[in-house]
Structure formats: C-alpha cells, structure tokens
Design a protein around this motif. Structure first.
Motif, PDB file in Angstrom:
ATOM      1  N   THR A  69       1.021  -1.384   0.164  1.00  0.00           N
ATOM      2  CA  THR A  69       0.070   0.021  -0.222  1.00  0.00           C
ATOM      3  C   THR A  69       0.768   1.336  -0.015  1.00  0.00           C
ATOM      4  O   THR A  69       0.564   2.359  -0.759  1.00  0.00           O
ATOM      5  N   ALA A  70       1.889   1.253   0.842  1.00  0.00           N
ATOM      6  CA  ALA A  70       2.734   2.433   0.739  1.00  0.00           C
ATOM      7  C   ALA A  70       3.498   2.552  -0.417  1.00  0.00           C
ATOM      8  O   ALA A  70       3.613   3.780  -0.793  1.00  0.00           O
ATOM      9  N   VAL A  71       3.855   1.469  -1.086  1.00  0.00           N
ATOM     10  CA  VAL A  71       4.839   1.622  -2.395  1.00  0.00           C
ATOM     11  C   VAL A  71       3.586   1.941  -3.462  1.00  0.00           C
ATOM     12  O   VAL A  71       3.973   2.940  -4.259  1.00  0.00           O
ATOM     13  N   GLN A  72       2.539   1.823  -3.553  1.00  0.00           N
ATOM     14  CA  GLN A  72       1.431   2.206  -4.161  1.00  0.00           C
ATOM     15  C   GLN A  72       1.298   3.810  -3.980  1.00  0.00           C
ATOM     16  O   GLN A  72       1.079   4.422  -5.018  1.00  0.00           O
ATOM     17  N   GLY A  73       1.064   4.287  -2.574  1.00  0.00           N
ATOM     18  CA  GLY A  73       0.997   5.652  -2.325  1.00  0.00           C
ATOM     19  C   GLY A  73       2.217   6.583  -2.901  1.00  0.00           C
ATOM     20  O   GLY A  73       1.823   7.556  -3.397  1.00  0.00           O
ATOM     21  N   ILE A  74       3.563   5.977  -2.727  1.00  0.00           N
ATOM     22  CA  ILE A  74       4.489   6.633  -3.124  1.00  0.00           C
ATOM     23  C   ILE A  74       4.310   6.849  -4.639  1.00  0.00           C
ATOM     24  O   ILE A  74       4.744   8.025  -5.202  1.00  0.00           O
ATOM     25  N   GLN A  75       4.139   5.670  -5.394  1.00  0.00           N
ATOM     26  CA  GLN A  75       4.070   5.597  -6.495  1.00  0.00           C
ATOM     27  C   GLN A  75       3.025   7.043  -7.298  1.00  0.00           C
ATOM     28  O   GLN A  75       3.227   7.679  -7.960  1.00  0.00           O
ATOM     29  N   LEU A  76       1.616   6.991  -6.366  1.00  0.00           N
ATOM     30  CA  LEU A  76       0.824   7.935  -6.739  1.00  0.00           C
ATOM     31  C   LEU A  76       1.194   9.264  -6.501  1.00  0.00           C
ATOM     32  O   LEU A  76       1.187  10.200  -7.062  1.00  0.00           O
ATOM     33  N   GLN A  77       2.108   9.478  -5.355  1.00  0.00           N
ATOM     34  CA  GLN A  77       2.559  10.813  -4.996  1.00  0.00           C
ATOM     35  C   GLN A  77       3.839  11.156  -6.047  1.00  0.00           C
ATOM     36  O   GLN A  77       3.692  12.454  -6.425  1.00  0.00           O
ATOM     37  N   GLU A 119       3.771  10.431  -9.162  1.00  0.00           N
ATOM     38  CA  GLU A 119       2.953  10.847 -10.258  1.00  0.00           C
ATOM     39  C   GLU A 119       2.304  12.126 -10.158  1.00  0.00           C
ATOM     40  O   GLU A 119       2.808  13.023 -11.038  1.00  0.00           O
ATOM     41  N   ALA A 120       2.005  12.527  -8.746  1.00  0.00           N
ATOM     42  CA  ALA A 120       1.150  13.714  -8.533  1.00  0.00           C
ATOM     43  C   ALA A 120       2.234  14.830  -8.593  1.00  0.00           C
ATOM     44  O   ALA A 120       2.095  15.880  -9.027  1.00  0.00           O
ATOM     45  N   MET A 121       3.562  14.266  -7.866  1.00  0.00           N
ATOM     46  CA  MET A 121       4.733  15.459  -7.812  1.00  0.00           C
ATOM     47  C   MET A 121       4.999  15.802  -9.232  1.00  0.00           C
ATOM     48  O   MET A 121       5.273  16.817  -9.641  1.00  0.00           O
ATOM     49  N   GLN A 122       5.234  14.768 -10.197  1.00  0.00           N
ATOM     50  CA  GLN A 122       5.619  15.019 -11.452  1.00  0.00           C
ATOM     51  C   GLN A 122       4.587  15.975 -12.257  1.00  0.00           C
ATOM     52  O   GLN A 122       5.048  17.025 -12.844  1.00  0.00           O
ATOM     53  N   MET A 123       3.274  15.628 -11.906  1.00  0.00           N
ATOM     54  CA  MET A 123       2.156  16.502 -12.352  1.00  0.00           C
ATOM     55  C   MET A 123       2.376  17.962 -11.999  1.00  0.00           C
ATOM     56  O   MET A 123       2.013  18.906 -12.661  1.00  0.00           O
ATOM     57  N   PHE A 124       2.780  18.073 -10.714  1.00  0.00           N
ATOM     58  CA  PHE A 124       2.816  19.475 -10.031  1.00  0.00           C
ATOM     59  C   PHE A 124       3.916  20.001 -10.589  1.00  0.00           C
ATOM     60  O   PHE A 124       3.971  21.109 -10.666  1.00  0.00           O
ATOM     61  N   GLN A 125       5.158  19.360 -10.611  1.00  0.00           N
ATOM     62  CA  GLN A 125       6.370  19.966 -11.267  1.00  0.00           C
ATOM     63  C   GLN A 125       6.013  20.661 -12.747  1.00  0.00           C
ATOM     64  O   GLN A 125       6.529  21.798 -12.789  1.00  0.00           O
ATOM     65  N   ILE A 126       5.148  19.671 -13.535  1.00  0.00           N
ATOM     66  CA  ILE A 126       4.939  20.200 -14.798  1.00  0.00           C
ATOM     67  C   ILE A 126       4.175  21.498 -14.854  1.00  0.00           C
ATOM     68  O   ILE A 126       4.305  22.429 -15.606  1.00  0.00           O
ATOM     69  N   LYS A 127       3.190  21.345 -13.937  1.00  0.00           N
ATOM     70  CA  LYS A 127       2.330  22.663 -13.908  1.00  0.00           C
ATOM     71  C   LYS A 127       3.138  23.751 -13.239  1.00  0.00           C
ATOM     72  O   LYS A 127       2.927  24.810 -13.739  1.00  0.00           O
ATOM     73  N   ALA A 128       3.998  23.646 -12.296  1.00  0.00           N
ATOM     74  CA  ALA A 128       4.701  24.614 -11.813  1.00  0.00           C
ATOM     75  C   ALA A 128       5.782  25.035 -12.810  1.00  0.00           C
ATOM     76  O   ALA A 128       5.799  26.464 -12.899  1.00  0.00           O
ATOM     77  N   PHE A 129       6.373  24.140 -13.383  1.00  0.00           N
ATOM     78  CA  PHE A 129       7.074  24.832 -14.566  1.00  0.00           C
ATOM     79  C   PHE A 129       6.352  25.728 -15.843  1.00  0.00           C
ATOM     80  O   PHE A 129       6.959  26.675 -16.178  1.00  0.00           O
ATOM     81  N   ASP A 130       5.446  25.326 -16.049  1.00  0.00           N
ATOM     82  CA  ASP A 130       4.364  25.716 -16.988  1.00  0.00           C
ATOM     83  C   ASP A 130       3.918  27.228 -16.483  1.00  0.00           C
ATOM     84  O   ASP A 130       3.980  28.002 -17.044  1.00  0.00           O
ATOM     85  N   LEU A 131       3.614  27.070 -14.890  1.00  0.00           N
ATOM     86  CA  LEU A 131       3.259  28.347 -14.460  1.00  0.00           C
ATOM     87  C   LEU A 131       4.633  29.333 -14.219  1.00  0.00           C
ATOM     88  O   LEU A 131       4.406  30.756 -14.535  1.00  0.00           O
ATOM     89  N   GLU A 132       5.667  28.856 -14.065  1.00  0.00           N
ATOM     90  CA  GLU A 132       6.764  29.656 -13.805  1.00  0.00           C
ATOM     91  C   GLU A 132       7.253  30.449 -15.230  1.00  0.00           C
ATOM     92  O   GLU A 132       7.394  31.484 -15.320  1.00  0.00           O
ATOM     93  N   GLN A 133       7.136  29.658 -16.268  1.00  0.00           N
ATOM     94  CA  GLN A 133       7.285  29.993 -17.693  1.00  0.00           C
ATOM     95  C   GLN A 133       6.050  31.233 -18.006  1.00  0.00           C
ATOM     96  O   GLN A 133       6.582  32.237 -18.509  1.00  0.00           O
ATOM     97  N   SER A 134       5.113  30.728 -17.624  1.00  0.00           N
ATOM     98  CA  SER A 134       4.078  31.775 -17.690  1.00  0.00           C
ATOM     99  C   SER A 134       4.372  32.937 -16.902  1.00  0.00           C
ATOM    100  O   SER A 134       4.043  34.310 -17.604  1.00  0.00           O
ATOM    101  N   LEU A 135       4.639  32.929 -15.680  1.00  0.00           N
ATOM    102  CA  LEU A 135       4.979  34.119 -14.903  1.00  0.00           C
ATOM    103  C   LEU A 135       6.170  34.792 -15.439  1.00  0.00           C
ATOM    104  O   LEU A 135       6.119  36.095 -15.380  1.00  0.00           O
ATOM    105  N   GLN A 136       7.147  34.188 -15.994  1.00  0.00           N
ATOM    106  CA  GLN A 136       8.450  34.842 -16.522  1.00  0.00           C
ATOM    107  C   GLN A 136       7.768  35.655 -17.843  1.00  0.00           C
ATOM    108  O   GLN A 136       8.413  36.717 -18.171  1.00  0.00           O
ATOM    109  N   GLU A 137       7.035  34.988 -18.494  1.00  0.00           N
ATOM    110  CA  GLU A 137       6.675  35.761 -19.912  1.00  0.00           C
ATOM    111  C   GLU A 137       5.557  36.877 -19.507  1.00  0.00           C
ATOM    112  O   GLU A 137       5.981  38.032 -19.816  1.00  0.00           O
ATOM    113  N   VAL A 138       4.927  36.714 -18.357  1.00  0.00           N
ATOM    114  CA  VAL A 138       4.262  37.930 -17.924  1.00  0.00           C
ATOM    115  C   VAL A 138       5.085  39.187 -17.272  1.00  0.00           C
ATOM    116  O   VAL A 138       4.963  40.269 -17.565  1.00  0.00           O
TER     117      VAL A 138
END
Length: 542
Positions: free
Chosen positions: A73-81, A83-102
């Motif tokens: 269960t912990a391994v599955q939770g870590i995998q989900l986390q 994946e969520a962290m990767q999604m968050f990093q992608i969104k953060a990177f997109d937001l950072e690029q958008s913020l830099q452009e703005v």
C-alpha cells in the motif's frame, strides 16, 4: 567389604547379599521413577514448545501478510505521490514560464510607460523627482536623547517603505487615532537596500543630454541626517571631510557623474570640449567661493555675490573657474572645497552640513567647420535644428593670467579654417543643507542661527516652486541667495532632477512627510519644454 564377612556363616552371607541386592533394586527403581518423571516433564515441555512454535509461526505469517500489505500500500501511495509530484512539477514549470513571460511583458510595458512618462515630462518641463529611503542606522536609536526613554522606544520603528520602485508608503499613527497609510508617487523610489550603482544608473542618461546641448541640475533635498551627502558624494573622512575614492561601489553621484562626463567626452573629437569647475557654498544666505586662492596660492572661502544679467540669467562675478582635463583633477578640486565647508554637530547628525554646496561643471563646446568628424545629431534632429533660430553665445577668451588658458585643450590653441564658436552647457550638482527641527537637533547659539537661515532658504525654494507651479507673474527668486543662484536650474531651461532623501524612522516622521510633500509639489511644476543650445549643423564636405 569381604573382610567383614570373615567368620560368618554362609546363610548370613547370603542374607546380607540378598538385602544389599534388594536395596540396590530399590535405588534403581527410584532412579527409574525419577527419570520417568523427568522424561514426562520434558515431553510436556516439548509439547508446549511445539504449541508455542506453531502459534508463533501462525502469528508470524499473519503479521507478515499484514506488513506486506502495508508495504505494498505504501509503495502504491509513493507511486501515486510521485506521479502527482511530477504533474505538480510540470504545472509549476508551466506556471513559472507563464510568470516569466508575464514579468517580461510587464517590464517591457513598464519601460515603455516610463519612456512615455519621461517624454511627457520633457514636453511639460516637469521636474523629475526620485526618492531614496536610507536604512536605519545606529545613531537613530542614540539621537534625540532629550526625548523620554518610553517615547524613544516607540519612535525606533520603521514607518517609511518602498512599496515598489515608484511608490513610497508611509505608516502614519497618532495617539487616539487609527493608523493610516499614505502613499507618494515619484519617477523612481529606492529602497534602503539599493546601492549607489542603482541610484546612478537612473541619473546617467541625463549626462548624455548635457553633451547634447541641455543644461542639467541634480539636487539632493531632505532633512539633516537623511543621507543627502552620502548620495551625492559618498562616504567621507571624519578628519577633513574629503570623500573616499578607493571603494568605487560607494561613490556618490558627483564623482560618478564626473567620470561619466569625461568618458563621454573621450568618445568625441579631441579638442572639441573644454571643461571648467567651480565650487561654492551658500552659508547664512551668503555665497562663498571655495576655490578662491590667496596671494600664496592657498585655497580659502571668499564671499561673492549673485547678480542677474541682462539676459535674465543668474551669474556670480569673479567666481573662480578651474579648468580640468580629467575626473581626478575635478575630484581633487572638489575635495579642497569640501574641507572649507561649514559643519556643526547636532543631536541628529554628528557632522551636519550647515551650508548648501553647489558644484558646477561648465562644458564649453568648440564648434568649427573642420571639427565634425561625426555629426552631433541624427539627420532628423539636424533638420529640426535648421528650422530653429540660430542662437550662438560667443564667449571671450580668458587672458593669459586665467587658469583656463594654461591647458592644451584651451580653445585658443585650436586651429581651424573657420573661426570656432563656443557653446556652454552646465551641470550643477547641489547638496542642500538639511532642514531641521530645533527641538530634535538641540542646536543653540551659532548653530541655531545657521538652522534659521537653512530653513528660510529651503522655504524660499518651496515658494519659488509654488510660484512656478501656479504660473504667477512674479517668481521670488531673490528672496534667498540659494534660489537666486539656482534660478536658471529651477525655473530656467535646465533638466532638473530632485533626489529626495528621507529617513524611515518614526522619530523623523514629520520631517520625512515635509520632504515628501516638497517632492510632490515639485513634480507638479510645469516650466514648458526644456530648451536646448542650438549647435549649428556642419556643412557637408565637398
């Protein structure tokens, strides 16, 4: 054993042996019974041990399954986390690029708006006002020891902030009233952490205008101890009050401006510029020439007067003008003048300047037909200049006794097929004496009289700006020697930059508000479009 049987009958011997055999048999039976009991107990212990072992095995299997399930269960939770962290990093990177452009778009729009604002200032002839907030210093807590300790603890608080690079925010609080915030807008606001380099970066463009034919004036205004002299000159020696030149990062506007002017001159044709410097102070409403020399060549302050010429310009007759060829010579002369500047310790500032310092850099431009290796302006500006009225101001050459004629770059040594013409532009660098609250500074006697003259001259400067802002028919320049001396810069055709210097401490809130109010009124002055010296357009080579 056998010895004891001697003399006994056979029957007795047999009886004895029989008794001994029975005894041994009984002993063996007892031992067997004991061994049987031990074995029985061992069997019981073995049975119990086996039962415990089986129970432990069952418990271990059950707990192993539980722990394995938890691990999975912990391994599955870590995998989900992950994946969520990767999604968050992608969104953060997109937001950072958008913020830099703005941010980049914002900075570009901000620069465009500032350029348009500066153009509007040029057209209106407004006065540029920058504000610098100095950091809290050790003497802020030590100054004003006549105040009670309770009030002083309340006063040691930072109330003035740079909300952004164009806004000053001041927290105003009075006993019995709710605290309020007041904001003031200026062309540029410097926080306490911004360096001398940052301040001068916004001043440098004005110096280019100086060589383009505009008069320029940079003036530091504020209460005593607010950092005016540091901003204009940099750190000074406590012995002779000369400013240090070793640490270039700490240099103020005056030495940096001089270095920049001579750097710009070095890019022009040799011999096309001639630079002079004068240093005066306005002390107790009198003007003193700090570069005048006695018969032995020693520098000492000589009292001068300011007059208005026929053209309506202010002038100081007999004022000493020293020709300089580089920034080092200029700084050497200014340091000589600073040693004569009047200072007096107060409770607010240990080395308070008691006079207004005016350093003037006069640039004489030599224009002749053979001197135009490069054009002064682009073609569009040259065409505009052709349409303007040709206005030249020929200047008389100084005689052989003048300091100016002793240099190789003097115009008397220029050789040209046509008679050279001279045009003068001036850079005035002004370090005003600080306004004072007598109750705060604790001055008496001579220093009190100096404070009275300082405050009156600064009030006269405010009156002049008010009269210009209201477009009155009469502007009271002659109410003070200071305003009379600065008449051409304040109300004339000079590009004027006022550098407000304020303290962030609650203790000096009244003086800071007065300085901010002065700067706000100065921004409202409209003097008309700043005029430029009309350099003649060079004729094209045949």
């Amino acid at each position: 054993q056998y010895r004891g049987l001697a003399g006994r009958s056979t029957h007795e011997v047999l009886q004895l042996y029989s008794a001994r055999g029975q005894q041994q048999k009984l002993q063996r039976s007892s031992v067997v019974v004991q061994l049987h009991g031990v074995i029985k107990r061992l069997k019981q212990d073995l049975k119990s041990l086996r039962s415990c072992t089986l129970q432990l095995s069952k418990d271990f299997q059950r707990q192993s399954k539980t722990y394995l399930y938890q691990v999975l269960t912990a391994v599955q939770g870590i995998q989900l986390q992950n994946e969520a962290m990767q999604m968050f990093q992608i969104k953060a990177f997109d937001l950072e690029q958008s913020l830099q452009e703005v941010t980049e778009r914002y900075e570009k729009e901000k620069q465009k708006r500032r350029a348009l604002h500066n153009s509007l200032i040029e057209l209106r002839g407004n006065i540029r006002v920058h504000c610098r907030i100095r950091p809290l210093l050790p003497f802020d807590t030590a100054a004003g020891h006549s105040i009670s300790q309770d009030r002083q603890r309340n006063f040691s608080e930072e109330v003035a902030y740079a909300a952004d690079d164009e806004t000053v925010l001041v927290k105003c609080s009075r006993p019995g009233h709710a605290p309020t915030n007041k904001s003031f807008q200026f062309e540029r606001v410097y926080s306490a952490s911004e360096s001398q380099d940052t301040v001068f970066a916004d001043v440098a463009p004005l110096l280019t205008s100086l060589l383009d034919g505009y008069n320029v004036c940079i003036m530091a205004y504020g209460q005593t101890g607010s950092g005016k002299t540091y901003t204009m000159l940099g750190p000074q020696s406590e012995e002779n009050f000369a400013f240090f030149t070793e640490d270039e990062s700490e240099l103020g506007i005056i030495p940096r401006a001089t270095q920049e002017v001579f750097r710009l001159i070095s890019e022009k044709p040799p011999g096309s510029y001639w630079v002079e410097v004068s240093v005066v102070e306005v002390y107790n409403n009198d003007i003193f020439d700090l570069l005048a020399k006695d018969s032995c060549g020693k520098v000492f302050g000589v009292k001068r007067d300011v007059v208005t010429t026929r053209e309506g310009k202010s002038d100081v007759p007999l004022l000493t003008h020293e020709t300089v060829e580089n920034a080092s010579e200029f700084l050497h002369l200014v340091n000589k003048g600073l040693q004569l500047r009047v200072r007096h310790p107060t409770l607010v500032h240990a080395h308070s300047s008691r006079s207004h310092l005016v350093v003037t850099l006069t640039i004489t431009t030599i224009v002749s037909g053979d001197n135009f290796g490069t054009s002064w302006e682009d073609e569009q500006t040259s065409q505009r200049l052709n349409k303007e009225v040709s206005c030249t101001f020929p200047q008389k050459m100084r005689d052989s006794k003048s300091t100016s004629s002793s240099r190789a770059s003097s115009p008397t040594q220029l050789e040209a097929t046509e008679k050279p013409k001279q045009f003068k532009t001036r850079l005035q660098l002004v370090d005003l004496a600080g306004s004072e609250c007598v109750g705060m500074s604790g001055v008496t006697g001579t220093a009190l009289r100096e404070t009275s003259f300082i405050n009156r001259s600064l009030s006269a400067l405010a009156d002049v700006l008010g009269a210009i802002a209201e477009q009155r028919s009469h502007v009271p320049y002659r109410n003070s020697k200071l305003t009379h001396l600065l008449q051409d810069s304040v109300g004339g055709d000079a590009k004027l930059l006022v550098m407000l210097c304020i303290s962030p401490d609650q203790k000096y809130l009244t003086e800071s508000m007065q300085s901010l109010g002065f700067g706000t009124r100065a921004r409202q002055v409209q003097r008309g479009q700043v005029k430029k010296k009309n350099f003649p357009v060079p004729s094209k080579a045949k």
